[in-house]
Design a protein around this motif. Structure first.
Motif, PDB file in Angstrom:
ATOM      1  N   GLY A  61       0.811  -1.206   0.000  1.00  0.00           N
ATOM      2  CA  GLY A  61       0.000   0.000   0.000  1.00  0.00           C
ATOM      3  C   GLY A  61       0.848   1.261   0.000  1.00  0.00           C
ATOM      4  O   GLY A  61       2.038   1.235   0.301  1.00  0.00           O
ATOM      5  N   TYR A  62       0.198   2.360  -0.350  1.00  0.00           N
ATOM      6  CA  TYR A  62       0.871   3.654  -0.307  1.00  0.00           C
ATOM      7  C   TYR A  62      -0.162   4.759  -0.189  1.00  0.00           C
ATOM      8  O   TYR A  62      -1.348   4.547  -0.378  1.00  0.00           O
ATOM      9  CB  TYR A  62       1.779   3.859  -1.520  1.00  0.00           C
ATOM     10  CG  TYR A  62       1.061   4.239  -2.805  1.00  0.00           C
ATOM     11  CD1 TYR A  62       1.069   5.548  -3.276  1.00  0.00           C
ATOM     12  CD2 TYR A  62       0.387   3.284  -3.559  1.00  0.00           C
ATOM     13  CE1 TYR A  62       0.435   5.898  -4.454  1.00  0.00           C
ATOM     14  CE2 TYR A  62      -0.252   3.623  -4.736  1.00  0.00           C
ATOM     15  CZ  TYR A  62      -0.229   4.928  -5.178  1.00  0.00           C
ATOM     16  OH  TYR A  62      -0.871   5.261  -6.341  1.00  0.00           O
ATOM     17  N   ARG A  63       0.335   5.955   0.132  1.00  0.00           N
ATOM     18  CA  ARG A  63      -0.508   7.145   0.214  1.00  0.00           C
ATOM     19  C   ARG A  63      -0.090   8.104  -0.888  1.00  0.00           C
ATOM     20  O   ARG A  63       1.035   8.631  -0.873  1.00  0.00           O
ATOM     21  CB  ARG A  63      -0.366   7.800   1.581  1.00  0.00           C
ATOM     22  CG  ARG A  63      -0.928   6.912   2.667  1.00  0.00           C
ATOM     23  CD  ARG A  63      -1.045   7.652   3.953  1.00  0.00           C
ATOM     24  NE  ARG A  63      -1.655   6.758   4.930  1.00  0.00           N
ATOM     25  CZ  ARG A  63      -1.378   6.771   6.203  1.00  0.00           C
ATOM     26  NH1 ARG A  63      -0.519   7.646   6.688  1.00  0.00           N
ATOM     27  NH2 ARG A  63      -1.982   5.945   7.022  1.00  0.00           N
ATOM     28  N   PRO A  64      -0.979   8.340  -1.866  1.00  0.00           N
ATOM     29  CA  PRO A  64      -0.629   9.202  -3.002  1.00  0.00           C
ATOM     30  C   PRO A  64      -0.153  10.596  -2.608  1.00  0.00           C
ATOM     31  O   PRO A  64       0.633  11.202  -3.324  1.00  0.00           O
ATOM     32  CB  PRO A  64      -1.922   9.273  -3.806  1.00  0.00           C
ATOM     33  CG  PRO A  64      -2.673   8.049  -3.430  1.00  0.00           C
ATOM     34  CD  PRO A  64      -2.323   7.779  -1.999  1.00  0.00           C
ATOM     35  N   ALA A  65      -0.598  11.113  -1.476  1.00  0.00           N
ATOM     36  CA  ALA A  65      -0.159  12.445  -1.046  1.00  0.00           C
ATOM     37  C   ALA A  65       1.298  12.440  -0.587  1.00  0.00           C
ATOM     38  O   ALA A  65       1.937  13.487  -0.539  1.00  0.00           O
ATOM     39  CB  ALA A  65      -1.046  12.946   0.092  1.00  0.00           C
ATOM     40  N   ARG A  66       1.839  11.261  -0.280  1.00  0.00           N
ATOM     41  CA  ARG A  66       3.199  11.165   0.252  1.00  0.00           C
ATOM     42  C   ARG A  66       4.233  10.673  -0.758  1.00  0.00           C
ATOM     43  O   ARG A  66       5.416  10.967  -0.619  1.00  0.00           O
ATOM     44  CB  ARG A  66       3.234  10.241   1.459  1.00  0.00           C
ATOM     45  CG  ARG A  66       2.492  10.781   2.636  1.00  0.00           C
ATOM     46  CD  ARG A  66       2.697   9.910   3.829  1.00  0.00           C
ATOM     47  NE  ARG A  66       1.954  10.416   4.962  1.00  0.00           N
ATOM     48  CZ  ARG A  66       1.816   9.779   6.084  1.00  0.00           C
ATOM     49  NH1 ARG A  66       2.363   8.602   6.252  1.00  0.00           N
ATOM     50  NH2 ARG A  66       1.120  10.299   7.058  1.00  0.00           N
ATOM     51  N   GLU A  67       3.787   9.856  -1.731  1.00  0.00           N
ATOM     52  CA  GLU A  67       4.742   9.307  -2.693  1.00  0.00           C
ATOM     53  C   GLU A  67       4.026   8.913  -3.978  1.00  0.00           C
ATOM     54  O   GLU A  67       2.815   8.703  -3.982  1.00  0.00           O
ATOM     55  CB  GLU A  67       5.501   8.114  -2.109  1.00  0.00           C
ATOM     56  CG  GLU A  67       4.629   6.962  -1.688  1.00  0.00           C
ATOM     57  CD  GLU A  67       5.357   5.876  -0.919  1.00  0.00           C
ATOM     58  OE1 GLU A  67       6.603   5.801  -0.935  1.00  0.00           O
ATOM     59  OE2 GLU A  67       4.660   5.069  -0.282  1.00  0.00           O
TER      60      GLU A  67
END
Length: 161
Positions: A61-67
């Motif tokens: 998973g990832y957070r689009p606002a961070r990476e």
């Protein structure tokens, strides 16, 4: 400190329970990693949680606002596999997903290994370089549909020569 595989299985179950209750929107990445010497070989993994017999692409998973998806795929592969990757990356596919009550978005990123050396963490039970036609896997192996899709897209969007 190495996290034991049983901890990943427990977290996997807790995550599923959370998804059924909260119905979140998630963002994930998977990586089609190309062998450093033989462009017709890719890296597949079996996770220590979920369907442990399923060969799939590494990711998380990832957070689009961070990476970006490319940064997230690289981070996940380094964390899970201890692999060295070059700086090139290409988003091959984008998918809308839904399971367990959640809505999700998945991007498949093509990365290139600089070395065939891998050092899986407890999240990965097995990792293997295989031929892109999957003939290196036993005939009764379960393979994720995302592997087939990524390999097909990769064939259509070949590496620059």
């Amino acid at each position: 400190m190495r996290i034991p595989p049983i901890a990943f299985r427990l977290l996997y179950r807790l995550r599923g329970l959370y998804w059924r209750i909260a119905k979140p929107t998630t963002h994930g990445v998977q990586a089609l990693i190309i062998h450093p010497v033989d462009a017709h070989r890719v890296l597949l993994v079996q996770h220590s949680y979920g369907d442990q017999s399923l060969w799939s692409l590494p990711g998380g998973g990832y957070r689009p606002a961070r990476e970006t998806p490319e940064q997230a795929a690289r981070r996940e592969c380094v964390e899970e596999l201890g692999i060295t990757l070059d700086s090139s990356a290409l988003v091959l596919e984008e998918h809308a997903t839904s399971s367990g009550g959640k809505q999700g978005y998945l991007k498949v990123v093509r990365l290139h290994a600089l070395s065939e050396e891998i050092n899986p963490n407890g999240e990965i039970s097995q990792a293997r370089w295989v031929a892109a036609d999957l003939t290196d896997l036993p005939t009764d192996s379960a393979v994720s549909k995302r592997v087939y899709s990524a390999l097909k897209t990769h064939a259509v969007r070949p590496l620059a020569t």
